[in-house]
Enzyme design. Structure first.
Site, PDB file in Angstrom:
ATOM      1  CE1 TYR A 183       6.086   1.165   0.624  1.00  0.00           C
ATOM      2  CE2 TYR A 183       6.626   0.824  -1.688  1.00  0.00           C
ATOM      3  CZ  TYR A 183       6.743   1.566  -0.528  1.00  0.00           C
ATOM      4  OH  TYR A 183       7.496   2.713  -0.514  1.00  0.00           O
ATOM      5  CB  CYS A 184       2.040  -1.685  -5.098  1.00  0.00           C
ATOM      6  SG  CYS A 184       3.813  -1.925  -5.228  1.00  0.00           S
TER       7      CYS A 184
END
Length: 440
Positions: free
Chosen positions: A260-261
């Site tokens: 996600y990051c």
């Protein structure tokens, strides 16, 4: 102490579980009723070791409550915001969820409360959106404290990593520092303002993404050169060079970068640069390189198959690992997904995928079927592609793989990192080996 955590996703659930396990009275708030109910029923929709066990224990002890309402905020001394900030179509931070959250909780807040924002945002967001929204009619101590946890190790890291704090005032920062030290007993780093703290997370992930991109570029080059260069051996030797206060630290190449990051945070920086008249070339280059690795991996397999005269429509491949990271079932932006799309596009359609760590709720999001049997997955295949290095996969016997697969089966090393001795054993069994930058 009463604490409300808004957003019960990966980060919010970890924060809530740890704080409640230490005796803090925590209310986890999420508007997704399905997610709330799955946790309550003991079926964690989030793949994080020990997370469900801690949550279940805290629910039983009444230290943790999970709800879809904001009522608990009224009686909380601390409110922690962890709502998602995904990419929008322009590769900028989509702040709509955060803005709505601030509007929704403002009526429940009272002066003197501490509000800690942990959602990843570009510099300026905490000051211009969160503080302004929450302090319309009240005096709220707002702090930005970046989330820096890695999937698969988040519970441990939350209790050990230093916590960075940038507050509305020195009073707010000290209040947040006291809170984190009391409940986690960790080091806190107070920086000058919101914007410095906001930059910390983006700078960290840009460094990781760029470092992996360097390793991936070196690996792609190694795969093209007509020399037997093992890029892992070269990187290990290069990392022995002392530079400044530390050593060179090139990370490892693989079949791609996911999660996600790392796939979005560098783009926050890049867009911020463009909006300020700057072309941040290194940030862009890192994303470009890492995004081509699934195709590079598929090309390595296709080239092998063609060089041995194998017909792609008859070529059977077992993919071990669907998640983006070893020893985690997290499939968010997993490079395995474009890898599968790529090999299918090139004509390989006999594919079985096995990953025991992917949660039931995530299986339906993959777009392909996950085999429930390892043995069925690798039986009579032409290639076994290790796309993660789950411990379960590392413990597999090479004799077992050789016995079940076709003679001369290709072992593709996307993220397993076989040692030289293991590779020699693979070859001695009559199997073949290819890896990312592993020209042995």
């Amino acid at each position: 102490m009463n604490v409300s955590v808004i957003g019960f996703g990966h980060i919010g659930s970890v924060i809530s579980s740890v704080l409640s396990s230490k005796g803090c009275k925590v209310t986890g708030i999420d508007l997704n009723l399905n997610l709330v109910n799955e946790f309550k029923n003991g079926n964690s929709p989030i793949s994080e070791p020990n997370l469900q066990d801690i949550i279940s224990s805290s629910l039983n002890s009444k230290n943790l409550t999970i709800t879809d309402t904001y009522d608990s905020i009224r009686s909380s001394e601390v409110v922690i915001i962890t709502v998602g900030t995904p990419l929008n179509p322009d590769n900028e931070a989509d702040l709509s969820g955060l803005k709505k959250c601030c509007d929704d909780i403002e009526p429940y807040l009272r002066s003197g409360q501490l509000v800690i924002l942990k959602s990843t945002v570009p510099p300026g967001v905490t000051r211009n959106i969160v503080e302004k929204s929450l302090n319309k009619n009240k005096d709220i101590d707002v702090v930005f404290s970046p989330e820096r946890l890695a999937e698969g190790n988040a519970i441990i890291e939350f209790q050990t990593l230093p916590i960075v704090i940038g507050g509305k005032s020195n009073k707010a920062s000290l209040k947040a520092s006291k809170f984190w030290k009391k409940w986690l007993n960790v080091k806190t780093i107070i920086v000058n303002n919101y914007e410095t703290a906001e930059m910390v997370k983006l700078a960290s992930n840009a460094w990781i993404d760029l470092n992996i991109a360097l390793a991936n570029d070196l690996a792609r080059l190694t795969d093209k050169l007509d020399f037997k260069i093992d890029i892992l051996e070269a990187i290990n030797a290069a990392n022995s060079l002392k530079k400044g206060s530390g050593y060179i630290n090139i990370l490892s190449p693989s079949n791609g970068v996911g999660g996600y990051c790392l796939t979005k945070d560098p783009l926050f920086l890049y867009s911020l640069g463009k909006n300020n008249g700057l072309e941040l070339n290194t940030i862009k280059a890192g994303r470009i390189t890492n995004d081509v690795m699934p195709e590079h991996s598929s090309n390595r397999i296709i080239t092998y198959a063609k060089s041995f005269g194998k017909k792609l429509n008859d070529f059977k491949i077992a993919i071990l690992g669907a998640s983006f990271k070893s020893d985690s079932g997290d499939i968010r932006n997993s490079p395995v997904i474009p890898f599968i799309q790529n090999i299918k596009g090139k004509g390989i359609n006999k594919i079985s995928v096995f990953d025991p760590l992917v949660t039931e709720s995530d299986k339906s999001k993959l777009g392909f079927y996950l085999n429930s049997s390892l043995e069925q997955s690798i039986k009579d295949v032409d290639c076994i592609a290790f796309m993660t290095g789950h411990k379960q996969f590392k413990d597999l016997s090479l004799n077992y793989l050789n016995k079940l697969s076709k003679p001369g089966c290709l072992i593709f090393d996307g993220r397993r990192y076989f040692s030289k001795n293991e590779i020699q054993n693979i070859l001695s069994l009559g199997m073949n080996y290819r890896g990312v930058g592993r020209c042995i």
